[in-house]
Design an enzyme around this catalytic site. Structure first.
Site, PDB file in Angstrom:
ATOM      1  N   ASP A 105       0.838  -1.210   0.000  1.00  0.00           N
ATOM      2  CA  ASP A 105       0.000   0.000   0.000  1.00  0.00           C
ATOM      3  C   ASP A 105       0.869   1.254   0.000  1.00  0.00           C
ATOM      4  O   ASP A 105       0.486   2.300   0.524  1.00  0.00           O
ATOM      5  CB  ASP A 105      -0.951  -0.007   1.211  1.00  0.00           C
ATOM      6  CG  ASP A 105      -0.187  -0.010   2.536  1.00  0.00           C
ATOM      7  OD1 ASP A 105       1.046  -0.278   2.521  1.00  0.00           O
ATOM      8  OD2 ASP A 105      -0.803   0.243   3.587  1.00  0.00           O
TER       9      ASP A 105
HETATM   10  N1  LIG Z   1      -5.501  -6.219  -1.462  1.00  0.00           N
HETATM   11  C1  LIG Z   1      -4.192  -6.147  -1.492  1.00  0.00           C
HETATM   12  N2  LIG Z   1      -3.507  -6.025  -0.359  1.00  0.00           N
HETATM   13  C2  LIG Z   1      -2.166  -5.930  -0.396  1.00  0.00           C
HETATM   14  C3  LIG Z   1      -1.462  -5.978  -1.600  1.00  0.00           C
HETATM   15  N3  LIG Z   1      -0.138  -5.874  -1.330  1.00  0.00           N
HETATM   16  C4  LIG Z   1      -0.032  -5.773   0.018  1.00  0.00           C
HETATM   17  N4  LIG Z   1      -1.262  -5.805   0.583  1.00  0.00           N
HETATM   18  C5  LIG Z   1      -1.629  -5.724   1.994  1.00  0.00           C
HETATM   19  O1  LIG Z   1      -1.455  -4.383   2.431  1.00  0.00           O
HETATM   20  C6  LIG Z   1      -1.336  -4.401   3.844  1.00  0.00           C
HETATM   21  C7  LIG Z   1      -0.251  -3.424   4.212  1.00  0.00           C
HETATM   22  O2  LIG Z   1      -0.279  -3.309   5.538  1.00  0.00           O
HETATM   23  P1  LIG Z   1       0.795  -2.500   6.326  1.00  0.00           P
HETATM   24  O3  LIG Z   1       1.310  -1.363   5.517  1.00  0.00           O
HETATM   25  O4  LIG Z   1       1.791  -3.417   6.881  1.00  0.00           O
HETATM   26  O5  LIG Z   1      -0.017  -1.948   7.524  1.00  0.00           O
HETATM   27  P2  LIG Z   1      -1.271  -0.963   7.543  1.00  0.00           P
HETATM   28  O6  LIG Z   1      -2.473  -1.752   7.928  1.00  0.00           O
HETATM   29  O7  LIG Z   1      -1.388  -0.166   6.296  1.00  0.00           O
HETATM   30  O8  LIG Z   1      -0.859  -0.080   8.725  1.00  0.00           O
HETATM   31  P3  LIG Z   1       0.066   1.194   8.721  1.00  0.00           P
HETATM   32  O9  LIG Z   1       0.935   1.137   7.518  1.00  0.00           O
HETATM   33  O10 LIG Z   1       0.843   1.127   9.968  1.00  0.00           O
HETATM   34  O11 LIG Z   1      -0.845   2.350   8.698  1.00  0.00           O
HETATM   35  C8  LIG Z   1      -1.025  -5.843   4.243  1.00  0.00           C
HETATM   36  O12 LIG Z   1      -2.168  -6.389   4.828  1.00  0.00           O
HETATM   37  C9  LIG Z   1      -0.755  -6.539   2.906  1.00  0.00           C
HETATM   38  O13 LIG Z   1      -1.167  -7.881   2.910  1.00  0.00           O
HETATM   39  C10 LIG Z   1      -2.211  -6.134  -2.804  1.00  0.00           C
HETATM   40  O14 LIG Z   1      -1.685  -6.173  -3.932  1.00  0.00           O
HETATM   41  N5  LIG Z   1      -3.559  -6.197  -2.719  1.00  0.00           N
END
Ligand SMILES: Nc1nc2c(ncn2[C@@H]2O[C@H](COP(=O)(O)OP(=O)(O)OP(=O)(O)O)[C@@H](O)[C@H]2O)c(=O)[nH]1
Length: 288
Positions: free
Chosen positions: A197
């Site tokens: 993200d």
């Molecule tokens: N749907 C989806 N989710 C993804 C993708 N790539 C990563 N993620 C998810 O994005 C989330 C990123 O979470 P983090 O950045 O670790 O944590 P957060 O919940 O955003 O919390 P903070 O960054 O601390 O605000 C994780 O749950 C990953 O599994 C993708 O291509 N699609």
């Protein structure tokens, strides 16, 4: 007269590499040769009839023999031309197949290149392309003594979207947000999906800090607009908050790695303080 027509056809200007045009010319020459053969044949038949009816003159007999020999040669030439045209037709077909294969291979290679430089989910440039643009941007900025900005954007609490609504909804949110960040930036800027993200923005030729914070505010406002997503018979309205860290060349780093790392640090500060964005230059310097 027929000979002149054939010579004119062969000499008429045509692109040397156009086999199809050459084949067309050859077909027309073959028609002329065939016409000559038919003409000669009927002339010879007429002379033969005349000879059968009248007195046989040795001169005419010899001329007839010669004429029949020529008729045979013209017929042979016509058959040879048919074979040449057949070979040309096959060559045109082979070349067409080769050209189609070449076009397909070029398309495949273009697609592979595109895939190697873009994120498949959002279609945004990936890290490889971003780094390349950043290196070019830095070289340009150094040469011209101008500044350049790297923004590191991370969505707050994005994991909750996946956990609550599923990965597919998460994907739609990421794609929607990607489009909005792109929309908030200028054509000459580069927006990239850094992974998960996280997104990076490269802003070229920024004049002052006010312009930078105005862009950050614009991105935050656009990302904040609720994402309305239809899931079966209900519409989810999901509000996403981004945190943005900002690093400015040359004050906050003079290399691509340093600028990205410092923008990342500033992003964590913005997340901690829930301030939306933070400038690396304003971070409190840590004692280490
Ligand atoms: N749907 C989806 N989710 C993804 C993708 N790539 C990563 N993620 C998810 O994005 C989330 C990123 O979470 P983090 O950045 O670790 O944590 P957060 O919940 O955003 O919390 P903070 O960054 O601390 O605000 C994780 O749950 C990953 O599994 C993708 O291509 N699609």
């Amino acid at each position: 007269m027929q000979k002149n027509k054939a010579a004119r056809l062969l000499k008429s200007p045509s692109p040397a590499n156009s086999l199809t045009q050459v084949l067309g010319q050859s077909e027309r020459v073959k028609d002329i040769v065939e016409e000559c053969a038919d003409g000669l044949s009927s002339v010879n038949a007429g002379i033969k009839r005349e000879l059968q009816d009248g007195e046989i003159s040795p001169g005419i007999e010899t001329a007839l023999e010669e004429s029949e020999t020529i008729e045979g040669k013209v017929q042979d030439a016509s058959k040879a031309l048919s074979l040449v045209n057949l070979a040309l037709t096959e060559e045109v077909q082979e070349r067409t197949i080769l050209q189609e294969r070449l076009a397909a291979a070029e398309k495949q290679s273009d697609e592979a290149l595109y895939a190697s430089l873009h994120d498949p989910l959002t279609g945004l440039p990936n890290r490889v392309l971003f780094n390349d643009r950043l290196e070019h941007g830095l070289a340009h900025a150094k040469r011209n003594g101008i500044s350049l900005v790297v923004m590191f954007l991370d969505l707050d609490d994005f994991k909750r979207i996946n956990d609550t609504h599923g990965h597919e909804v998460g994907d739609i949110v990421l794609t929607t947000i990607a489009g909005r960040i792109k929309q908030a930036s200028r054509d000459e800027d580069t927006v990239c999906r850094h992974g998960g993200d996280e997104f990076l923005c490269l802003l070229a030729e920024i004049r002052n800090e006010r312009d930078i914070t105005a862009i950050a505010d614009k991105i935050i406002a656009m990302v904040n607009v609720p994402c309305d997503i239809q899931v079966r018979d209900i519409t989810l309205s999901l509000v996403i908050q981004p945190s943005i860290g900002i690093a400015i060349f040359p004050a906050d780093g003079t290399t691509a790695d340093a600028l990205i790392a410092n923008a990342d640090k500033a992003m964590y500060q913005a997340k901690r303080n829930k301030s939306g964005y933070a400038l690396f230059g304003n971070l409190a310097v840590s004692p280490d």
